[in-house]
Design a protein around this motif. Structure first.
Motif, short mmCIF file in Angstrom:
data_model
loop_
_atom_site.label_atom_id
_atom_site.label_comp_id
_atom_site.label_asym_id
_atom_site.label_seq_id
_atom_site.Cartn_x
_atom_site.Cartn_y
_atom_site.Cartn_z
N VAL A 41 1.14 -1.07 0.23
CA VAL A 41 0.17 0.20 0.00
C VAL A 41 1.47 1.24 -0.04
N LEU A 86 -7.87 0.09 0.32
CA LEU A 86 -7.82 -0.58 -1.53
C LEU A 86 -8.24 0.48 -2.95
N ALA A 118 -6.37 -5.85 -4.03
CA ALA A 118 -5.94 -6.07 -2.05
C ALA A 118 -5.92 -7.87 -2.19
#
Length: 183
Positions: A41, A86, A118
Motif C-alpha cells: 500500500v 484499497l 487487495a
C-alpha cells in the motif's frame, strides 16, 4: 439574554463536536492502520493520481470521508474505510498505462486490478470487496448492492474533483498572481 444563551449553546456543542471528531479520527486510524502501513500500500505513494496528489493520499482522503459519512449514517464505517484505502490499489501510473499496455479503459478496468491486488495481501469481507470493485459506478454497469458502496461512489468523485481543483487553483495562482510583473 437570548444572544448570550445562543453563544453558550454554540460553544457547548462545538466542544462536543470537536470531541466526537477526535474520537472518530482515532477510531478511523485504528480501522486502517494495518493497511496504511503495509509495504504494498505504501508503494501507492510512488504513483501520481489527481493533480499533485499521489494515489496513497487520494485513497486516504476517500477512506476518511467514507468512514465519516458511513459512521454518520450508522453504516459499516470500518469496512467502508478499509475498502476506501484499497479502492485504487492498481500500482501503476495510469497516465502512462495506456501507452505501455494499450488498455485505454483505465476507468473501467482499474477496480478489478485493485481488487485482485487487495485480495493478494488482505482478507476482505463482502462490503470491502464491493466497495473496491464498484467504486466507479455508474461507469461500471452493475449498480452497488450495499449503501457503503454508494457512499464511496460519491466520496471518490468528491475527493478526485477537489484534488484536481486544488491543483489547477495553484497553477492559475502561480501563472497570474504568484510571479512579479515582467517575468
Amino acid at each position: 439574554m437570548i444572544r448570550r444563551l445562543e453563544e453558550i449553546y454554540i460553544r457547548k456543542h462545538k466542544e462536543e463536536f470537536l470531541l466526537r471528531k477526535q474520537k472518530w479520527d482515532e477510531e478511523f486510524y485504528e480501522c486502517i492502520q494495518d493497511i496504511a502501513k503495509h509495504p504494498v500500500v505504501l508503494r501507492m505513494k510512488l504513483y501520481p493520481h489527481h493533480g499533485n496528489t499521489n494515489c496513497y493520499q487520494h485513497c486516504l482522503h476517500v477512506s476518511y470521508y467514507n468512514y465519516v459519512w458511513c459512521r454518520f449514517f450508522h453504516l459499516d464505517a470500518k469496512s467502508a474505510a478499509r475498502g476506501g484505502m484499497l479502492h485504487d490499489l492498481f500500482l501503476y501510473d495510469w497516465r502512462e498505462h495506456s501507452k505501455k499496455t494499450g488498455d485505454r479503459l483505465h476507468a473501467i478496468t482499474h477496480p478489478i486490478t485493485a481488487y485482485r491486488n487487495a485480495c493478494k495481501y488482505f482478507h476482505l469481507n463482502k462490503v470491502e470487496k464491493e466497495v473496491i470493485t464498484k467504486h466507479m459506478w455508474p461507469v461500471s454497469v452493475i449498480p452497488p448492492r450495499y449503501p457503503e458502496t454508494y457512499v464511496i461512489c460519491l466520496t471518490d468523485k468528491y475527493c478526485g474533483s477537489r484534488e484536481i481543483m486544488d491543483h489547477y487553483a495553484k497553477v492559475l495562482q502561480n501563472k497570474y498572481w504568484g510571479k512579479p510583473f515582467g517575468f
